[in-house]
Design an enzyme around this catalytic site. Structure first.
Site, mmCIF file in Angstrom:
data_model
loop_
_atom_site.group_PDB
_atom_site.id
_atom_site.type_symbol
_atom_site.label_atom_id
_atom_site.label_comp_id
_atom_site.label_asym_id
_atom_site.label_seq_id
_atom_site.Cartn_x
_atom_site.Cartn_y
_atom_site.Cartn_z
ATOM 1 N N GLY A 12 30.272 17.835 -10.412
ATOM 2 C CA GLY A 12 30.305 18.419 -11.739
ATOM 3 C C GLY A 12 31.681 18.683 -12.322
ATOM 4 C CB SER A 13 35.163 17.665 -11.539
ATOM 5 O OG SER A 13 35.099 16.261 -11.567
ATOM 6 C CG MET A 87 24.303 10.037 -8.313
ATOM 7 S SD MET A 87 25.722 8.984 -8.738
ATOM 8 C CE MET A 87 25.616 7.794 -7.420
ATOM 9 C CG LEU A 89 19.913 2.582 -12.594
ATOM 10 C CD1 LEU A 89 19.401 1.188 -12.234
ATOM 11 C CD2 LEU A 89 21.170 2.474 -13.456
ATOM 12 C CG ASN A 104 27.927 6.701 -17.185
ATOM 13 O OD1 ASN A 104 28.211 7.840 -16.811
ATOM 14 N ND2 ASN A 104 27.598 5.744 -16.345
ATOM 15 C CG HIS A 106 32.315 2.981 -14.038
ATOM 16 N ND1 HIS A 106 31.265 3.200 -13.162
ATOM 17 C CD2 HIS A 106 33.110 2.053 -13.449
ATOM 18 C CE1 HIS A 106 31.411 2.401 -12.111
ATOM 19 N NE2 HIS A 106 32.530 1.708 -12.264
HETATM 20 C C1 GRF Z 1 33.076 10.474 -11.740
HETATM 21 O O1 GRF Z 1 34.099 9.814 -11.047
HETATM 22 C C2 GRF Z 1 32.464 9.562 -12.769
HETATM 23 O O2 GRF Z 1 33.336 8.572 -13.218
HETATM 24 C C3 GRF Z 1 31.340 8.902 -12.004
HETATM 25 O O3 GRF Z 1 30.852 9.906 -11.148
HETATM 26 C C4 GRF Z 1 31.897 10.830 -10.844
HETATM 27 C C5 GRF Z 1 31.355 12.212 -11.102
HETATM 28 O O4 GRF Z 1 32.231 13.205 -10.631
HETATM 29 N N1 GRF Z 1 30.351 8.370 -12.919
HETATM 30 P P1 GRF Z 1 31.978 14.731 -11.012
HETATM 31 O O5 GRF Z 1 30.586 15.102 -10.490
HETATM 32 O O6 GRF Z 1 32.066 14.844 -12.503
HETATM 33 O O7 GRF Z 1 33.056 15.501 -10.310
#
Ligand code: GRF
Length: 192
Positions: A12-13, A87, A89, A104, A106
């Site tokens: 969740g960062s 996670m 789809l 999204n 990535h």
């Molecule tokens: C991030 O690196 C994002 O690009 C990918 O999943 C990760 C999620 O990290 N889709 P966080 O849970 O937001 O820390």
């Protein structure tokens, strides 16, 4: 004002960066949807006072879970959905049923390294330039139209941990900005 919902499954960062950036604006994060019981992101949402919408796919048809999600999005009048480490789809049915954009983040320079190992594959590559991509979600895996890319030049001696840190720094800086500018457009009646 315009309304955002964030879907996440893990740490969740990015959710925290988004919620903190949206807070001083006229927009709201209506809720955090999470499909993983006890995921740390649920605690982050509680700390930040963002309502949570925990959901389980276990033993359920994907379609019936997605119907529940769409009902909740409609109830809360959400304009934009932001995926942040979500996670699952989303099906074409969902992308059609929810009328707003689904965005999204990535951790690679797409179309390079789609899927769940974006950071590992970026790190293992010989690429001198690494980075992040913000996309509009379509029915494929990380195939939607690119909204923004940001990159950095990696140093030869950088470790995986350092590369991951720099990727997250870029995500936390740029993803909230993209979302807020889309919320601003919704607010003035323009297409996001
Ligand atoms: C991030 O690196 C994002 O690009 C990918 O999943 C990760 C999620 O990290 N889709 P966080 O849970 O937001 O820390």
């Amino acid at each position: 004002m315009a309304r955002l919902a964030v879907f996440a499954s893990g740490t969740g960062s990015n959710f925290v960066a988004i919620a903190q950036a949206v807070r001083p604006t006229r927009h709201t994060v209506e809720f955090l949807l999470c499909d993983v019981a006890k995921a740390p992101v649920l605690d982050r949402a509680k700390e930040l006072g963002v309502p949570t919408f925990p959901i389980s796919y276990a033993g359920e048809k994907r379609e019936s879970v997605e119907k529940k999600i769409v009902r909740h999005l409609e109830r809360r009048q959400v304009d934009i959905v932001a995926l942040a480490g979500f996670m699952k789809l989303l099906t074409p049915w969902f992308l059609e049923a929810f009328k707003g954009p689904v965005i999204n983040i990535h951790p690679s320079l797409l179309p390079k390294y789609p899927g769940v190992h974006g950071i590992d594959e970026s790190f293992a590559s010989d690429d001198g330039e690494l980075g992040i991509t913000v996309i509009r979600v379509d029915a494929g895996v990380d195939t939607g139209p690119v909204i923004l890319q940001k990159s950095f030049r990696r140093e030869a001696e950088e470790t995986r941990k350092q590369v991951e840190f720099r990727i997250h720094q870029l995500e936390h800086e740029w993803y909230p900005q993209v979302l807020i500018s889309m919320l601003d457009r919704v607010d003035v009646g323009a297409a996001p």
